[in-house]
Scaffold this motif. Structure first.
Motif, PDB file in Angstrom:
ATOM      1  N   GLY A  54       0.817  -1.190   0.000  1.00 37.02           N
ATOM      2  CA  GLY A  54       0.000   0.000   0.000  1.00 37.02           C
ATOM      3  C   GLY A  54       0.855   1.246   0.000  1.00 37.02           C
ATOM      4  N   ASP A  55       0.189   2.349  -0.098  1.00 42.04           N
ATOM      5  CA  ASP A  55       0.889   3.633  -0.087  1.00 42.04           C
ATOM      6  C   ASP A  55       1.400   3.952   1.306  1.00 42.04           C
ATOM      7  N   ILE A  56       2.559   4.561   1.347  1.00 43.29           N
ATOM      8  CA  ILE A  56       3.143   5.005   2.613  1.00 43.29           C
ATOM      9  C   ILE A  56       3.004   6.518   2.672  1.00 43.29           C
ATOM     10  N   PRO A  57       2.222   7.030   3.625  1.00 44.32           N
ATOM     11  CA  PRO A  57       2.056   8.480   3.708  1.00 44.32           C
ATOM     12  C   PRO A  57       3.345   9.165   4.166  1.00 44.32           C
ATOM     13  N   VAL A  58       3.579  10.343   3.640  1.00 45.15           N
ATOM     14  CA  VAL A  58       4.733  11.149   4.022  1.00 45.15           C
ATOM     15  C   VAL A  58       4.201  12.414   4.671  1.00 45.15           C
ATOM     16  N   ALA A  59       4.682  12.711   5.880  1.00 46.34           N
ATOM     17  CA  ALA A  59       4.218  13.891   6.608  1.00 46.34           C
ATOM     18  C   ALA A  59       5.413  14.684   7.097  1.00 46.34           C
ATOM     19  N   GLN A  60       5.230  15.975   7.223  1.00 47.76           N
ATOM     20  CA  GLN A  60       6.310  16.830   7.705  1.00 47.76           C
ATOM     21  C   GLN A  60       6.418  16.730   9.211  1.00 47.76           C
ATOM     22  N   GLY A  61       7.645  16.502   9.690  1.00 41.86           N
ATOM     23  CA  GLY A  61       7.904  16.404  11.114  1.00 41.86           C
ATOM     24  C   GLY A  61       8.112  17.766  11.743  1.00 41.86           C
ATOM     25  N   MET A  62       8.528  17.745  12.986  1.00 40.28           N
ATOM     26  CA  MET A  62       8.758  18.978  13.741  1.00 40.28           C
ATOM     27  C   MET A  62       9.946  19.742  13.176  1.00 40.28           C
ATOM     28  N   ALA A  63       9.846  21.041  13.205  1.00 38.38           N
ATOM     29  CA  ALA A  63      10.925  21.893  12.702  1.00 38.38           C
ATOM     30  C   ALA A  63      12.026  22.073  13.739  1.00 38.38           C
ATOM     31  N   ASN A  64      11.684  21.922  15.022  1.00 33.51           N
ATOM     32  CA  ASN A  64      12.654  22.160  16.089  1.00 33.51           C
ATOM     33  C   ASN A  64      12.627  21.025  17.107  1.00 33.51           C
ATOM     34  N   ALA A  65      13.708  20.938  17.854  1.00 34.72           N
ATOM     35  CA  ALA A  65      13.798  19.948  18.927  1.00 34.72           C
ATOM     36  C   ALA A  65      12.844  20.313  20.057  1.00 34.72           C
ATOM     37  N   LEU A  66      12.482  19.327  20.865  1.00 37.82           N
ATOM     38  CA  LEU A  66      11.595  19.580  22.002  1.00 37.82           C
ATOM     39  C   LEU A  66      12.305  20.282  23.145  1.00 37.82           C
ATOM     40  N   VAL A  67      13.563  19.942  23.363  1.00 34.33           N
ATOM     41  CA  VAL A  67      14.270  20.426  24.539  1.00 34.33           C
ATOM     42  C   VAL A  67      15.120  21.653  24.245  1.00 34.33           C
ATOM     43  N   ARG A  68      15.887  21.585  23.204  1.00 30.53           N
ATOM     44  CA  ARG A  68      16.759  22.719  22.873  1.00 30.53           C
ATOM     45  C   ARG A  68      16.883  22.818  21.366  1.00 30.53           C
ATOM     46  N   ASP A  69      17.035  24.036  20.895  1.00 28.97           N
ATOM     47  CA  ASP A  69      17.143  24.243  19.458  1.00 28.97           C
ATOM     48  C   ASP A  69      18.558  23.939  19.008  1.00 28.97           C
ATOM     49  N   ARG A  70      18.662  23.034  18.067  1.00 35.22           N
ATOM     50  CA  ARG A  70      19.974  22.638  17.569  1.00 35.22           C
ATOM     51  C   ARG A  70      19.964  22.719  16.057  1.00 35.22           C
ATOM     52  N   SER A  71      21.033  23.173  15.502  1.00 40.18           N
ATOM     53  CA  SER A  71      21.166  23.224  14.056  1.00 40.18           C
ATOM     54  C   SER A  71      22.209  22.207  13.626  1.00 40.18           C
ATOM     55  N   HIS A  72      21.883  21.454  12.609  1.00 44.33           N
ATOM     56  CA  HIS A  72      22.818  20.473  12.069  1.00 44.33           C
ATOM     57  C   HIS A  72      23.124  20.779  10.609  1.00 44.33           C
ATOM     58  N   GLU A  73      23.000  22.074  10.256  1.00 44.84           N
ATOM     59  CA  GLU A  73      23.292  22.473   8.880  1.00 44.84           C
ATOM     60  C   GLU A  73      24.713  22.112   8.480  1.00 44.84           C
ATOM     61  N   PHE A  74      25.640  22.155   9.437  1.00 46.10           N
ATOM     62  CA  PHE A  74      27.033  21.850   9.132  1.00 46.10           C
ATOM     63  C   PHE A  74      27.197  20.426   8.610  1.00 46.10           C
ATOM     64  N   ALA A  75      26.316  19.530   9.032  1.00 43.84           N
ATOM     65  CA  ALA A  75      26.422  18.131   8.621  1.00 43.84           C
ATOM     66  C   ALA A  75      25.433  17.762   7.522  1.00 43.84           C
ATOM     67  N   HIS A  76      24.231  18.353   7.565  1.00 42.79           N
ATOM     68  CA  HIS A  76      23.159  17.911   6.678  1.00 42.79           C
ATOM     69  C   HIS A  76      22.669  18.980   5.712  1.00 42.79           C
ATOM     70  N   GLY A  77      23.269  20.176   5.752  1.00 44.17           N
ATOM     71  CA  GLY A  77      22.835  21.241   4.864  1.00 44.17           C
ATOM     72  C   GLY A  77      21.569  21.911   5.361  1.00 44.17           C
ATOM     73  N   ILE A  78      21.202  22.988   4.711  1.00 46.73           N
ATOM     74  CA  ILE A  78      20.053  23.784   5.147  1.00 46.73           C
ATOM     75  C   ILE A  78      18.737  23.029   4.993  1.00 46.73           C
ATOM     76  N   ASP A  79      18.675  22.103   4.040  1.00 47.80           N
ATOM     77  CA  ASP A  79      17.429  21.367   3.811  1.00 47.80           C
ATOM     78  C   ASP A  79      17.371  20.039   4.552  1.00 47.80           C
TER      79      ASP A  79
END
Length: 104
Positions: free
Chosen positions: A1-26
């Motif tokens: 069957g089809d597997i639905p794709v949904a957008q997850g959370m934009a930010n962490a629950l506990v602290r805001d962390r950026s991983h752009e250095f490893a995974h890029g802006i997207d």
């Protein structure tokens, strides 16, 4: 069957962390995916909760880091934990992890 794709959370629950250095802006390191998949209108939280309401046996929940969506699901719908037999997590950290400590 089809597997639905949904957008997850934009930010962490506990602290805001950026991983752009490893995974890029997207989050994919600039890699373009032409999968033909369309994103459902529900958030990952609501889409997962709805899916779990229809399962007849506990499922395996697969997380590709971070695990914020699973944490958010269990925070808002703790009863859904009974519908999850196991969680398989592919995750990592760029910081030292203390033994016995969970990190986000």
């Amino acid at each position: 069957g089809d597997i639905p794709v949904a957008q997850g959370m934009a930010n962490a629950l506990v602290r805001d962390r950026s991983h752009e250095f490893a995974h890029g802006i997207d989050g994919l390191g600039g890699y373009e995916i032409d999968s033909g998949l369309s994103v459902v209108s529900d958030s990952a939280l609501e889409a997962t909760h709805k899916l779990l309401q229809n399962v007849t046996e506990p499922v395996t929940y697969i997380c590709v880091a971070p695990v914020t969506n699973l944490a958010n699901l269990l925070k808002h719908y703790p009863e859904d934990a009974k519908k999850i037999k196991e969680a398989v997590i592919m995750s990592g950290s760029n910081e030292p992890v203390k033994e016995g400590k969970l990190i986000q």
